[in-house]
Design an enzyme around this catalytic site. Structure first.
Site, mmCIF file in Angstrom:
data_model
loop_
_atom_site.group_PDB
_atom_site.id
_atom_site.type_symbol
_atom_site.label_atom_id
_atom_site.label_comp_id
_atom_site.label_asym_id
_atom_site.label_seq_id
_atom_site.Cartn_x
_atom_site.Cartn_y
_atom_site.Cartn_z
ATOM 1 N N GLU A 175 -11.623 -10.866 -4.850
ATOM 2 C CA GLU A 175 -10.173 -10.859 -4.641
ATOM 3 C C GLU A 175 -9.681 -12.101 -3.905
ATOM 4 O OE1 GLU A 175 -9.018 -7.374 -2.369
ATOM 5 O OE2 GLU A 175 -10.786 -7.484 -1.090
ATOM 6 N N HIS A 197 0.811 -1.212 0.000
ATOM 7 C CA HIS A 197 0.000 0.000 0.000
ATOM 8 C C HIS A 197 0.846 1.265 0.000
ATOM 9 C CE1 HIS A 197 -3.257 -2.822 0.718
ATOM 10 N NE2 HIS A 197 -3.935 -1.926 0.028
ATOM 11 N N ASP A 214 -4.862 -8.520 -4.549
ATOM 12 C CA ASP A 214 -5.002 -9.641 -3.619
ATOM 13 C C ASP A 214 -5.270 -10.935 -4.364
ATOM 14 O OD1 ASP A 214 -4.528 -8.782 -0.969
ATOM 15 O OD2 ASP A 214 -6.351 -7.586 -1.052
ATOM 16 N N CYS A 250 -10.251 -3.077 -10.206
ATOM 17 C CA CYS A 250 -9.686 -1.964 -9.450
ATOM 18 C C CYS A 250 -8.299 -2.266 -8.881
ATOM 19 C CB CYS A 250 -10.638 -1.518 -8.340
ATOM 20 S SG CYS A 250 -10.890 -2.767 -7.078
#
Ligand code: PEP
Ligand code: MG
Length: 582
Positions: free
Chosen positions: A432, A189, A456, A503
């Site tokens: 995911e 992240h 993920d 996404c």
């Protein structure tokens, strides 16, 4: 040249600022003492010097990076004055006749072990602070060399062992030219955030870096190729400076496309939306022409604070985003903490496999009030724009039903308070987890839309940790298993008549466009910085040709073959495009 992982695109040239972290060994010759008064005097002198050094660092850091980041050094000053820590050190000198540095080292070990045993992330981080302060004190007692900081306040390249999202969340992008870390992969992240801020990032340098980088070292980082140069020669500087100028020019040309519709030469249209994690990123998304927000990572508004945000605080943020997006839709994902995202005030249990553990929707379903507060805030914002709700990390039909049950309770509570919201709000899920792909047909009946989280999904399908630089070369978004999973997810959605978006970071990779067109994905949502690059590629593509290439990819047997075909196609394409931005 040092080879790392090119994590966020762009070139940065400048001086390094190394986030200090160090450890000292004690020399055998200085273990015991008989002169207690002298040891105490040495200890106090060490504390005085450490204090003024921390104050200088704090003030310099404040000027370069900002007020918030410098708070950490106030916490360090408080540790130097902490009576429990100091009593422990003094007690060891006094009772055991040990030298000051031995006492400090033993006190650090004592507190660090104690805090580590507490199984509490927050306390573990405090243990790191004690270690940091104690080591600074040791440095002075041992007469070890000074930490050198940049002499000026010019923007710098931040070098660190690793950076957590909460460390990055308040970084001032105008002061940070680039980031280089020893550990980490491509989809952590911190990397995603720095991509959104337009900061070049090279990670995973640990294995190839032979000599530690020092603050003040001149360096170049190339976030596309993962190259790092320390003290580069003149010709390397000239080469990279000109690359940086070209990148800037290309960016300016691309900006002209912000208001153009994203449609292929033969008329296939795709919605290009933005992933955001803050109001600040919303501005960039709008600037680069996002038609909606495809993923609002709300966990970032829970970070860098002391308590959970209230319903009203959250509502204000969501409403602002919904209103700014006007007619475009805003998909607000409910809290997705765990994995690499932590909140200081909400300690998570120590886990061997945090990505497989207490995370995302699992926490929300377990902490119902927390979840309901967020749902009420999202619902309220739906009165001000086209807001949708999305649940992360869904792996079963039960989870969707339980989450929807809590959503209904939240709606009822708002009804009782007489507050307006959209009663027909759309509720979708992230795909995911492999289980979600396998039961996509069942989940499609319970959801208004799907959004595929490839970051993920790739790590779970291939069993390759997205944060681990040792196996980063095995993290293959173009693995045949992933392509098949994408295909079956889109098919299930199509059969149920619900839209699908993507996404994960794959959405911002130009090479994957043929796949989305062939599969029939409706929307791509990506870091705002990627929007114009993807749009440019779409405008210059023929959907028919893309589909052919994608169909070929779906027949191939290895990631290497698929990636090569997509690379070759992309390269050929790049040289024939009509809008001259290369
Ligand atoms: C994903 O997993 O692809 C995703 C978009 O969610 P995050 O990166 O926040 O885990
Ligand atoms: Mg995810």
């Amino acid at each position: 040249m040092i080879q790392g992982i090119g994590a966020a695109s762009g070139v940065a040239i400048g001086k390094a600022f190394v986030l200090p972290s160090w450890e000292w060994d004690l020399p055998e010759s200085r273990m015991d003492t008989i002169d207690l008064a002298k040891e105490f005097e040495r200890l106090y002198e060490g504390i005085r010097t450490s204090r003024s050094e921390i104050e200088i660092i704090r003030d310099e850091f404040k000027e370069v990076v900002g007020e918030e980041e410098s708070n950490i050094f106030d916490a360090h000053l408080a540790i130097l004055e902490d009576p429990i820590f100091m009593n422990e050190i003094q007690g060891i000198i006094e009772r055991q006749y040990k030298a000051a540095e031995v006492a400090v080292k033993e006190a650090i070990d004592h507190f660090v072990t104690m805090f580590d045993l507490l199984d509490d992330e927050y306390m573990k981080e405090r243990a790191l602070d004690i270690k940091d302060v104690g080591n600074r004190l040791l440095k002075h007692l041992l007469g070890a060399p000074e930490i050198t900081l940049p002499e000026d306040t010019q923007p710098y390249i931040l070098v660190a062992k690793e950076l957590s999202p909460s460390q990055l969340v308040h970084l001032n992008p105008s002061h940070v030219l680039g980031i280089a870390t020893l550990v980490g992969g491509k989809t952590s992240h911190s990397v995603i955030m720095s991509r959104a801020l337009g900061i070049p990032f090279v990670s995973g340098l640990e294995n190839s870096l032979k000599t530690p980088i020092q603050t003040g070292d001149m360096m170049i980082i190339d976030g596309d190729e993962g190259h790092v140069f320390i003290d580069p020669n003149e010709s390397t500087i000239i080469h990279y400076s000109s690359r940086r100028v070209k990148q800037k020019k290309k960016k300016e040309q691309l900006e002209l496309l912000a208001s153009v519709e994203a449609v292929t030469k033969d008329g296939v249209q795709l919605n290009l939306s933005s992933n955001i994690s803050s109001v600040k990123e919303m501005d960039t998304a709008l600037k680069y022409g996002a038609v909606g927000v495809g993923l609002f990572r709300t966990e970032f508004i829970y970070m860098n604070r002391d308590t959970f945000p209230s319903e009203n605080e959250q509502f204000e943020v969501y409403r602002h985003v919904a209103e700014s997006m006007g007619n475009g839709s805003v998909v607000i994902r409910t809290l997705d903490i765990g994995g690499d995202k932590h909140l200081d005030y909400f300690p998570l249990p120590e886990e061997d496999n945090p990505y497989l553990g207490y995370r995302a929707i699992r926490i929300s379903l377990d902490r119902k009030e927390l979840f309901k507060t967020q749902l009420r805030a999202i619902l309220r914002s739906s009165h001000y724009g086209k807001v949708k709700i999305m649940y992360p990390m869904i792996s079963s039909v039960e989870e969707v039903r339980q989450a929807n049950e809590i959503l209904r309770e939240a709606m009822k509570e708002l009804d009782e308070r007489g507050i307006s919201y959209n009663h027909d709000i759309q509720v979708g899920i992230m795909i995911e987890v492999p289980a979600a792909v396998a039961i996509a047909d069942l989940l499609a009946e319970e959801s208004d839309f799907f959004s595929i989280g490839t970051n993920d999904l790739v790590q779970y399908v291939l069993a390759v940790d997205r944060m681990n630089e040792q196996i980063a070369h095995m993290y293959h978004p173009y693995h045949p298993a992933i392509l098949r999973m994408l295909r079956s997810t889109v098919e299930a959605a199509r059969n149920a008549g619900i839209p699908v978006s993507v996404c994960g970071e794959m959405a911002g990779d130009e090479r994957s466009i043929p796949l989305w067109i062939e599969l029939g994905v409706h929307e791509l949502s990506m870091s705002p910085e990627s929007l114009l690059r993807i749009k440019h590629r779409l405008l210059n593509t023929s959907a028919e040709e893309d589909k052919e290439v994608a169909r070929e990819c779906l027949q191939l047997r290895t990631s290497t073959e698929i990636e090569k075909l997509l690379n070759d196609y992309h390269d050929a394409h790049r040289s024939s495009i009509s809008i001259a931005v290369d």
